[in-house]
Design a protein around this motif. Sequence first.
Motif, PDB file in Angstrom:
ATOM      1  N   UNK A 133       0.856  -1.171   0.000  1.00  0.00           N
ATOM      2  CA  UNK A 133       0.000   0.000   0.000  1.00  0.00           C
ATOM      3  C   UNK A 133       0.894   1.223   0.000  1.00  0.00           C
ATOM      4  N   UNK A 134       0.470   2.313  -0.620  1.00  0.00           N
ATOM      5  CA  UNK A 134       1.308   3.502  -0.703  1.00  0.00           C
ATOM      6  C   UNK A 134       1.559   4.095   0.663  1.00  0.00           C
ATOM      7  N   UNK A 135       0.591   3.982   1.548  1.00  0.00           N
ATOM      8  CA  UNK A 135       0.768   4.528   2.889  1.00  0.00           C
ATOM      9  C   UNK A 135       0.314   3.497   3.890  1.00  0.00           C
ATOM     10  N   UNK A 136       1.186   3.049   4.747  1.00  0.00           N
ATOM     11  CA  UNK A 136       0.846   2.015   5.714  1.00  0.00           C
ATOM     12  C   UNK A 136       0.629   2.634   7.078  1.00  0.00           C
TER      13      UNK A 136
ATOM     14  N   UNK B 142      12.056  -7.572   5.348  1.00  0.00           N
ATOM     15  CA  UNK B 142      12.251  -6.142   5.135  1.00  0.00           C
ATOM     16  C   UNK B 142      12.919  -5.860   3.794  1.00  0.00           C
ATOM     17  N   UNK B 143      13.863  -6.705   3.388  1.00  0.00           N
ATOM     18  CA  UNK B 143      14.529  -6.499   2.103  1.00  0.00           C
ATOM     19  C   UNK B 143      13.523  -6.612   0.962  1.00  0.00           C
ATOM     20  N   UNK B 144      12.632  -7.576   1.072  1.00  0.00           N
ATOM     21  CA  UNK B 144      11.617  -7.732   0.037  1.00  0.00           C
ATOM     22  C   UNK B 144      10.697  -6.514  -0.026  1.00  0.00           C
ATOM     23  N   UNK B 145      10.318  -6.008   1.110  1.00  0.00           N
ATOM     24  CA  UNK B 145       9.439  -4.830   1.150  1.00  0.00           C
ATOM     25  C   UNK B 145      10.150  -3.605   0.575  1.00  0.00           C
TER      26      UNK B 145
ATOM     27  N   UNK C 274       7.994   3.738  -3.224  1.00  0.00           N
ATOM     28  CA  UNK C 274       7.541   4.861  -2.396  1.00  0.00           C
ATOM     29  C   UNK C 274       7.939   4.724  -0.936  1.00  0.00           C
ATOM     30  N   UNK C 275       8.346   3.522  -0.517  1.00  0.00           N
ATOM     31  CA  UNK C 275       8.687   3.307   0.888  1.00  0.00           C
ATOM     32  C   UNK C 275      10.158   3.608   1.139  1.00  0.00           C
TER      33      UNK C 275
ATOM     34  N   UNK D 120       9.091   2.818   6.812  1.00  0.00           N
ATOM     35  CA  UNK D 120       9.116   3.934   5.884  1.00  0.00           C
ATOM     36  C   UNK D 120       8.332   5.147   6.320  1.00  0.00           C
ATOM     37  N   UNK D 121       7.940   5.235   7.568  1.00  0.00           N
ATOM     38  CA  UNK D 121       7.244   6.400   8.100  1.00  0.00           C
ATOM     39  C   UNK D 121       7.464   6.458   9.601  1.00  0.00           C
TER      40      UNK D 121
END
Length: 553
Positions: A40-43, A172-175, A181-182, A207-208
């Motif tokens: 998702x663009x924003x988690x 985490x590497x896969x994500x 965007x992350x 990523x946030x």
Amino acid sequence: MPSLIPLSLLLLLFQSSVHAVRVPFQIRATHIRTSTTQLAKRASPIPISNTGNAQYVSNITLGGIELPVLLDTGSSDLWVHFPDNTPSNLTDTGKSITLSYAVGKAEGNVQTTTLQFGNHTVENQAFLLVTDTSTFTSDIHSQGYDGLLGLGPNDGSVIKKKLSGHTGDSMLMNIFDESTTTDNYITILLDRKGDPADAFTGQFTIGEVVPGFENVTSMPQLDVETVSRLLKSDQHWQALTDKDNGIIGPDGNPIQQDSIVPKAPDGQYVAVIDSGFTFSQVPRDISDAIYGRVQGAVYDSTNEYWTIPCGQYLNITFMFGGKPYPVHPLDVVDDNFGQIDSTGKRVCIGAFQPITSAFSILGNYDMILGMSFLRSAYTLLNFGEWTDDKTNEDPYIQMASIADYENAKQDFITVRLGGVDTTGDSKWDLLPADQMQHSPVSAEEKKKKYQEMILSRWPYIVTGCLVFIAIILGLCIWRCCCRRGKKNNQFGNNEKKGFFSRHRKGGKPEPTSYLPLQDPSRSQVNLAYPTPPYQPGHNAYEHGGQGYTGQNH
């Protein structure tokens, strides 16, 4: 070859005494991948559940089954033990691995299946399916978790070593790799049970940052690769404390001790940030400096920690990047495990424990700051160039202090002293420095320190031996050259005597100290042609003679 260093200390909460299960630092393997990640663009922040201030877990869904897993920044692999039936939609890679622990081991085959973590989905995520947990001291499921999620560098993955390509990459590497965007960082916010002023819950983000804690991005960026490592495999989330005042003790003075890391700058410690440790692990002298001057303090040699009166108010502060990070006094003196002393009186545990089983025999770090520290610091871990994207950014740590001195003291008074401030009573005064107690060093610890002294300095020892050998060889060669030169000189003198001597009748040589230019016995110089000038290039060194080549032997 990966080294397995016991790292993550997990206390068993449901027994009358405290025991420990340590999860290993898994270090390092080769590179791998085949997963696809949909993001998702924003988690939203992912909730973290707190079990008695001793372990922190989040839920993942693996093969369609939801599982609570420990969050461990000190390792890089995902392993699980399904409490009931194993799902049928797993793909067995045929690769088996064993992860050894200080207490017990996890072993089984590497599988792949779909993983969900918050709003993130990873197809074909590799993980270790553990089929037997009987080697642990108690049932892990009764402790509230079914596995462990490693949040360390991808190169630290043992699973990654076993598989080919990118199939074994960490979650985490896969994500990070599949998202455009992350940002390549995670953050961890740990809450505190029993704190009346703790207004937030534990949260994990990718990523946030957690809303309300945005100031963490303005904190100093602590480079985790500053300290040169002896072995490439020993990369942790680590940072240097400030020079000469890295730790401020309960008396308000810096605690001074030499680092065991050979290349650490003078006056600084190397600290590993590891969410897998319940109690922070510090050098024994530092633990003694924190607790050894407390009236009524007793060192428990069996469990290897200090026990102290629960009403003892202690302030300690760590310094990183010029910023103070005070530790909440409820975390310096831990009251989560119902400890009773020999007289039947309730006592608390010093949560900055002497480092023993997690001691770095390779001298890669001095201390491990675990949950007892991280509850006082919102932490951002930026992977930088550890990921496979185009960034050239060095990995770093940022921390924002969330423990205010005055508010933390009031929390302590409310919880431990019944709301009445008695911290100024003489019974809580620290003993004079010359009366400080020192905890005993076990024979095993002495052995580890000796091993560390040797192993952490092996490059210097080897270099010194090679230099010594080179000097001895050089002396031998020089001696041989001297002897050969002496013999050559003697031989040359004999030849001159025979060549230039004239013989009288009777065979006795006639002195020839002076020979006229026109002596018919000498060759005449042809004056019609010039004599060739002396050419310095034609000497013994240019024609195979022994000379210094400029190379060390």
